[in-house]
Motif scaffolding. Sequence first.
Motif, PDB file in Angstrom:
ATOM      1  N   ARG A  26      -4.546  23.615  -4.970  1.00 49.72           N
ATOM      2  CA  ARG A  26      -4.100  24.574  -3.959  1.00 49.72           C
ATOM      3  C   ARG A  26      -3.146  25.588  -4.604  1.00 49.72           C
ATOM      4  NH1 ARG A  26      -1.121  22.573   1.501  1.00 49.72           N
ATOM      5  NH2 ARG A  26      -0.637  24.627   2.350  1.00 49.72           N
ATOM      6  N   TYR A  27      -2.379  25.096  -5.577  1.00 51.38           N
ATOM      7  CA  TYR A  27      -1.411  25.949  -6.280  1.00 51.38           C
ATOM      8  C   TYR A  27      -1.676  25.874  -7.786  1.00 51.38           C
ATOM      9  CZ  TYR A  27       0.885  25.471  -1.754  1.00 51.38           C
ATOM     10  OH  TYR A  27       1.144  25.470  -0.411  1.00 51.38           O
ATOM     11  N   PRO A  28      -2.648  26.654  -8.290  1.00 51.35           N
ATOM     12  CA  PRO A  28      -3.023  26.549  -9.703  1.00 51.35           C
ATOM     13  C   PRO A  28      -1.925  27.048 -10.640  1.00 51.35           C
ATOM     14  CG  PRO A  28      -4.395  28.181  -8.570  1.00 51.35           C
ATOM     15  CD  PRO A  28      -3.540  27.544  -7.534  1.00 51.35           C
ATOM     16  N   SER A  29      -0.948  27.769 -10.102  1.00 50.50           N
ATOM     17  CA  SER A  29       0.127  28.312 -10.926  1.00 50.50           C
ATOM     18  C   SER A  29       1.457  28.219 -10.189  1.00 50.50           C
ATOM     19  CB  SER A  29      -0.167  29.779 -11.237  1.00 50.50           C
ATOM     20  OG  SER A  29       1.007  30.466 -11.643  1.00 50.50           O
ATOM     21  N   TYR A  30       2.546  28.172 -10.956  1.00 48.00           N
ATOM     22  CA  TYR A  30       3.877  28.199 -10.351  1.00 48.00           C
ATOM     23  C   TYR A  30       4.060  29.475  -9.512  1.00 48.00           C
ATOM     24  CZ  TYR A  30       5.282  31.549 -14.010  1.00 48.00           C
ATOM     25  OH  TYR A  30       5.373  32.650 -14.822  1.00 48.00           O
ATOM     26  N   ARG A  31       3.327  30.545  -9.868  1.00 47.21           N
ATOM     27  CA  ARG A  31       3.489  31.815  -9.150  1.00 47.21           C
ATOM     28  C   ARG A  31       3.155  31.640  -7.668  1.00 47.21           C
ATOM     29  NH1 ARG A  31       3.814  35.505 -13.422  1.00 47.21           N
ATOM     30  NH2 ARG A  31       3.058  34.516 -15.328  1.00 47.21           N
ATOM     31  N   SER A  32       1.994  31.005  -7.390  1.00 48.30           N
ATOM     32  CA  SER A  32       1.633  30.772  -5.988  1.00 48.30           C
ATOM     33  C   SER A  32       2.453  29.632  -5.396  1.00 48.30           C
ATOM     34  CB  SER A  32       0.133  30.484  -5.850  1.00 48.30           C
ATOM     35  OG  SER A  32      -0.247  29.442  -6.731  1.00 48.30           O
ATOM     36  N   GLY A  33       2.724  28.593  -6.211  1.00 49.45           N
ATOM     37  CA  GLY A  33       3.435  27.420  -5.697  1.00 49.45           C
ATOM     38  C   GLY A  33       4.865  27.709  -5.306  1.00 49.45           C
ATOM     39  N   ILE A  34       5.563  28.481  -6.117  1.00 53.08           N
ATOM     40  CA  ILE A  34       6.979  28.762  -5.814  1.00 53.08           C
ATOM     41  C   ILE A  34       7.105  29.752  -4.666  1.00 53.08           C
ATOM     42  CG2 ILE A  34       9.024  29.949  -6.756  1.00 53.08           C
ATOM     43  CD1 ILE A  34       8.688  28.157  -9.225  1.00 53.08           C
ATOM     44  N   VAL A  35       6.192  30.714  -4.611  1.00 52.11           N
ATOM     45  CA  VAL A  35       6.216  31.653  -3.481  1.00 52.11           C
ATOM     46  C   VAL A  35       5.969  30.890  -2.169  1.00 52.11           C
ATOM     47  CG1 VAL A  35       5.043  33.621  -2.423  1.00 52.11           C
ATOM     48  CG2 VAL A  35       5.581  33.669  -4.853  1.00 52.11           C
ATOM     49  N   ALA A  36       5.054  29.919  -2.197  1.00 52.26           N
ATOM     50  CA  ALA A  36       4.754  29.126  -0.987  1.00 52.26           C
ATOM     51  C   ALA A  36       5.984  28.325  -0.544  1.00 52.26           C
ATOM     52  CB  ALA A  36       3.577  28.193  -1.249  1.00 52.26           C
ATOM     53  N   VAL A  37       6.719  27.812  -1.522  1.00 54.98           N
ATOM     54  CA  VAL A  37       7.924  27.028  -1.198  1.00 54.98           C
ATOM     55  C   VAL A  37       8.988  27.930  -0.591  1.00 54.98           C
ATOM     56  CG1 VAL A  37       9.841  25.793  -2.259  1.00 54.98           C
ATOM     57  CG2 VAL A  37       7.495  25.249  -2.944  1.00 54.98           C
TER      58      VAL A  37
END
Length: 275
Positions: free
Chosen positions: A264-275
Amino acid sequence: GKEALILGCGFTGRRVARRLLARGWTVTATTRSPERLAALAAGGVKVLPLDVLQPATLERLARLVRPGIVVLHSIPVVAGTGEPPFDPTPQLLDVLANRPARIVYLSTTGVYGAAHFVDETTRPEPRTLRERLRVEAEMAVASGPWSWLVLRPAAIYGPGRGIHESMKRGTFKLNGTGDNWVSRIHVDDLAAHAEAALASDIQGSYPVADQEPCRSIEIAAFCAAQLRIPLPPSAPAAELSETRQANRRVDGSAIRRLLGIRLRYPSYRSGIVAV
């Protein structure tokens, strides 16, 4: 219906429990702090207080474990105050006896020691007592009468946990110039791996990470821009924790392929923005 036991239902385990409940599984979860699992208990999870430093609590566990259960073991190596690190795996496996059908163990990429590039072919090379205990726990799980899988996650982050949090609190320091490589996995993606692992019969030991390892300075700069705060200060590597001294790029593609997982979050870029 299927029955699962989650040993150490914390940051990752709580998410796995919710996923299994949604699949219609019966779930028992152990924790040192039952109040933390109140929401899961309300949702139908059987919560069992368990403190591995107090053997009496293991007896209750022994009475609950039914043949054919699948187990997610995510109790890490623990250190009592002033005590050396201690791994509860031998006691836990004694209690489980030969009843589980399958055990999935959440280990850590720490077992790879100084390796700079890690994939499914990389052998563990533990350097510290804590890392050696982890490797011994993996071997104990792999030598039982059940089917087994060891997942070795990179740095786990998500809501309330990770570099974005420690930067907000002002406690994060860069490792020197920050050019060390770090791999990570969003907790929801790790939970998806664990859920799929419990339902599968794949065996072996595999690293788990997202698709974008990066240098620590890169993610620090990304978080600083998101949070609108200055870059964190530097510290000599020796002053940082074992985990923060790591310098490794982890390729977790093998286990994703085997379990059929799309991140769902292949990169910290999408994962951290989601958080």
